[in-house]
Design a protein around this motif. Structure first.
Motif, short mmCIF file in Angstrom:
data_model
loop_
_atom_site.label_atom_id
_atom_site.label_comp_id
_atom_site.label_asym_id
_atom_site.label_seq_id
_atom_site.Cartn_x
_atom_site.Cartn_y
_atom_site.Cartn_z
N ASP A 32 25.13 33.86 -70.10
CA ASP A 32 26.17 34.33 -69.18
C ASP A 32 27.33 33.33 -69.10
OD1 ASP A 32 27.17 36.24 -67.37
OD2 ASP A 32 26.43 35.12 -65.65
N SER A 33 26.98 32.04 -68.97
CA SER A 33 28.01 30.99 -68.87
C SER A 33 28.84 30.88 -70.14
CB SER A 33 27.34 29.64 -68.56
OG SER A 33 26.66 29.67 -67.33
N TYR A 34 28.18 30.98 -71.29
CA TYR A 34 28.90 30.87 -72.56
C TYR A 34 29.91 32.02 -72.70
CZ TYR A 34 29.87 30.65 -77.55
OH TYR A 34 30.50 30.57 -78.77
N LYS A 35 29.49 33.23 -72.35
CA LYS A 35 30.38 34.38 -72.44
C LYS A 35 31.59 34.23 -71.51
CE LYS A 35 28.61 38.52 -72.95
NZ LYS A 35 27.81 39.74 -72.74
N LYS A 82 34.01 31.53 -73.00
CA LYS A 82 34.76 31.98 -74.17
C LYS A 82 35.84 32.98 -73.78
CE LYS A 82 33.99 31.06 -77.95
NZ LYS A 82 34.54 29.96 -78.79
N GLY A 83 35.56 33.78 -72.80
CA GLY A 83 36.56 34.74 -72.32
C GLY A 83 36.95 35.78 -73.34
N GLU A 84 36.08 36.01 -74.30
CA GLU A 84 36.36 36.99 -75.35
C GLU A 84 35.04 37.46 -75.94
OE1 GLU A 84 37.04 33.89 -79.00
OE2 GLU A 84 38.66 34.13 -77.55
N GLU A 85 35.12 38.47 -76.79
CA GLU A 85 33.91 38.95 -77.46
C GLU A 85 33.39 37.87 -78.40
OE1 GLU A 85 31.86 41.68 -77.42
OE2 GLU A 85 32.89 42.10 -75.54
N SER A 86 32.16 37.46 -78.18
CA SER A 86 31.58 36.42 -79.01
C SER A 86 30.84 37.04 -80.19
CB SER A 86 30.62 35.56 -78.19
OG SER A 86 31.27 35.01 -77.07
N ALA A 119 38.01 29.70 -66.08
CA ALA A 119 36.77 30.04 -66.78
C ALA A 119 35.58 29.29 -66.18
CB ALA A 119 36.91 29.72 -68.27
N VAL A 120 35.77 28.00 -65.92
CA VAL A 120 34.70 27.21 -65.30
C VAL A 120 34.44 27.70 -63.88
CG1 VAL A 120 34.05 24.90 -64.49
CG2 VAL A 120 35.12 25.18 -66.74
N GLN A 121 35.49 28.06 -63.17
CA GLN A 121 35.32 28.65 -61.84
C GLN A 121 34.42 29.88 -61.91
OE1 GLN A 121 38.58 29.57 -59.24
NE2 GLN A 121 39.72 27.72 -59.80
N ALA A 122 34.66 30.73 -62.89
CA ALA A 122 33.89 31.97 -63.05
C ALA A 122 32.41 31.65 -63.27
CB ALA A 122 34.44 32.79 -64.20
N VAL A 123 32.14 30.62 -64.07
CA VAL A 123 30.76 30.21 -64.34
C VAL A 123 30.08 29.76 -63.04
CG1 VAL A 123 29.31 28.48 -65.47
CG2 VAL A 123 31.15 29.60 -66.75
N LEU A 124 30.76 28.90 -62.30
CA LEU A 124 30.18 28.34 -61.08
C LEU A 124 30.01 29.40 -59.99
CD1 LEU A 124 32.18 24.97 -61.00
CD2 LEU A 124 29.80 25.31 -61.69
N GLU A 160 26.66 33.61 -82.45
CA GLU A 160 26.88 32.68 -81.36
C GLU A 160 26.07 33.09 -80.12
OE1 GLU A 160 28.87 29.71 -81.16
OE2 GLU A 160 28.53 29.99 -83.31
N LEU A 161 26.00 34.38 -79.86
CA LEU A 161 25.20 34.86 -78.73
C LEU A 161 23.72 34.58 -78.97
CD1 LEU A 161 26.96 38.25 -77.87
CD2 LEU A 161 27.21 36.04 -76.73
N PHE A 162 23.30 34.71 -80.22
CA PHE A 162 21.91 34.39 -80.56
C PHE A 162 21.62 32.92 -80.25
CE2 PHE A 162 18.57 32.76 -83.23
CZ PHE A 162 17.57 33.73 -83.15
N LEU A 163 22.55 32.05 -80.63
CA LEU A 163 22.37 30.62 -80.39
C LEU A 163 22.34 30.32 -78.89
CD1 LEU A 163 24.69 28.99 -83.08
CD2 LEU A 163 22.20 29.19 -83.12
N ALA A 164 23.18 31.01 -78.12
CA ALA A 164 23.16 30.83 -76.66
C ALA A 164 21.81 31.26 -76.09
CB ALA A 164 24.30 31.62 -76.02
N CYS A 165 21.28 32.35 -76.64
CA CYS A 165 19.94 32.81 -76.21
C CYS A 165 18.87 31.79 -76.57
CB CYS A 165 19.61 34.15 -76.87
SG CYS A 165 20.50 35.57 -76.21
N ALA A 166 18.97 31.23 -77.78
CA ALA A 166 17.99 30.23 -78.22
C ALA A 166 18.01 29.01 -77.30
CB ALA A 166 18.28 29.81 -79.66
N LEU A 167 19.20 28.57 -76.91
CA LEU A 167 19.31 27.45 -75.98
C LEU A 167 18.73 27.83 -74.62
CD1 LEU A 167 22.76 25.67 -76.50
CD2 LEU A 167 20.46 24.81 -76.96
N GLY A 168 19.00 29.07 -74.20
CA GLY A 168 18.44 29.55 -72.94
C GLY A 168 16.93 29.51 -72.95
#
Length: 355
Positions: free
Chosen positions: A70-73, A76-80, A338-343, A84-92
């Motif tokens: 969720d934070s990575y998306k 990025k503020g755009e379609e990833s 973008a960081v505000q949105a994450v937090l 890259e989404l797979f890698l974000a999932c792997a880190l998750g």
């Protein structure tokens, strides 16, 4: 259906889709780990590890792992790209593996009975203290995943350093928590808000709040040294989260929580007992000293009744409201939208939670 209900339904549908994709990645990672060429599995050992993984890793709310995605998306503020989404999932999932490792060992140390609405892993037939080695296997799976998918990334060393640092901090937070509850050395006079905050910061906040966002920031090409303010906000958020946890341990519904609270019996340095000591008179303090930390339901009932007399439910409601406002203002002062949105996403997930 009103506009609010439509927005909520749309959000829930999106989260459900996100979770489905996330769980698909778990199956891939599990299969790879069960066929790791560095170990010669027997049929029985592979079955053991698979059962252990399925029982301990994906059974929770998955908030920490999903937060990386969720934070990575949001950053990025755009379609990833899908890779890259797979890698974000792997880190998750690395964070969920870390969580499972902590919980398997924590349940043994606390002599707990239930976790996520089912018996603790070590309490199952034929498991027992073999669970300690299972915890070590869970821990050792994390660098296997990182090596396979991130070795060629410019932030690989930073990822390894991040996970090692957070595990170090969490283990020491657990140590502080445990040494304050040594059998035969129970002394409520040692408990204070400062001690509670130190335990919470290191035992919970770093791996539950900072780690997911730090992973997303690294993936997005950010230098973590430039985001000390973000770390501080997330540590504050983690503190608020743990105070909620302490409150729910006593006043929450075990059916909703998925576990029976044992902070009173375990002599935990809970926010509730610290607040009780702050506002209790001498007679009430004596009652706490006589009953807190005893595995006797009559003693537990007396402590809970005192909490009600001292209106700790009201004290928590005030704390929650003040914490939320303070965090919201700190987030809105950050220069990056973008960081505000994450937090903000993190804060909204935990505000007034019931489990």
């Amino acid at each position: 259906m009103c506009t609010y209900q439509k927005l909520r339904a749309k959000k829930e549908a999106a989260m459900s889709e996100l979770k489905s994709k996330f769980l698909e990645v778990y199956s891939i990672l599990k299969s790879e780990l069960l066929h790791d060429p560095s170990f010669e599995f027997t049929h029985d050992s592979r079955q053991w590890v698979e059962r252990m993984l399925d029982y301990n890793v994906p059974g929770g709310k998955l908030n920490r792992g999903l937060s990386v995605l969720d934070s990575y998306k949001l950053l990025k503020g755009e379609e990833s790209a899908n890779d890259e989404l797979f890698l974000a999932c792997a880190l998750g999932w690395c964070i969920e593996w870390l969580q499972a490792y902590f919980l398997v060992l924590d349940d043994i140390m606390d002599n707990s009975h239930t976790r996520r609405g089912q018996p603790c892993w070590f309490r199952l037939p034929k498991i027992g203290l073999i669970a300690i080695n299972d915890g070590l296997i869970l821990r050792n799976h994390i660098p296997r995943i990182l090596k396979k998918y991130f070795r060629e990334k410019p932030y690989y060393v930073d990822l390894l350093d991040l996970f090692n640092e957070v595990e170090f901090q969490t283990a020491h937070g657990q140590m502080i928590d445990l040494v304050t509850t040594l059998e035969g050395e129970k002394d409520l006079s040692k408990y204070s808000l400062l001690l509670h905050r130190r335990i919470v910061q290191y035992k919970t906040a770093y791996y539950s709040f900072y780690l997911p966002v730090a992973c997303a920031l690294l993936m997005a090409g950010e230098n973590l040294d430039n985001h000390i303010g973000v770390k501080n906000i997330l540590i504050e958020m983690g503190t608020y989260f743990q105070v909620q946890d302490d409150y729910l341990d006593c006043f929450g519904d075990p059916k909703v929580m998925g576990k029976v609270g044992t902070d009173i019996e375990d002599f935990k340095c809970s926010w509730l007992v610290v607040k009780a000591l702050e506002c209790a008179n001498e007679e009430q303090k004596q009652l706490l000293h006589e009953n807190y930390g005893k595995a006797d339901q009559a003693c537990v009932a007396k402590v809970k009744e005192l909490y009600k007399v001292l209106d700790l439910e009201g004290a928590f409601a005030e704390y929650e409201s003040n914490s939320y406002e303070k965090l919201r203002k700190s987030i809105e002062a950050h220069p990056s939208k973008a960081v505000q949105a994450v937090l903000k996403s993190f804060l909204e997930k935990i505000y007034k939670r019931l489990k």
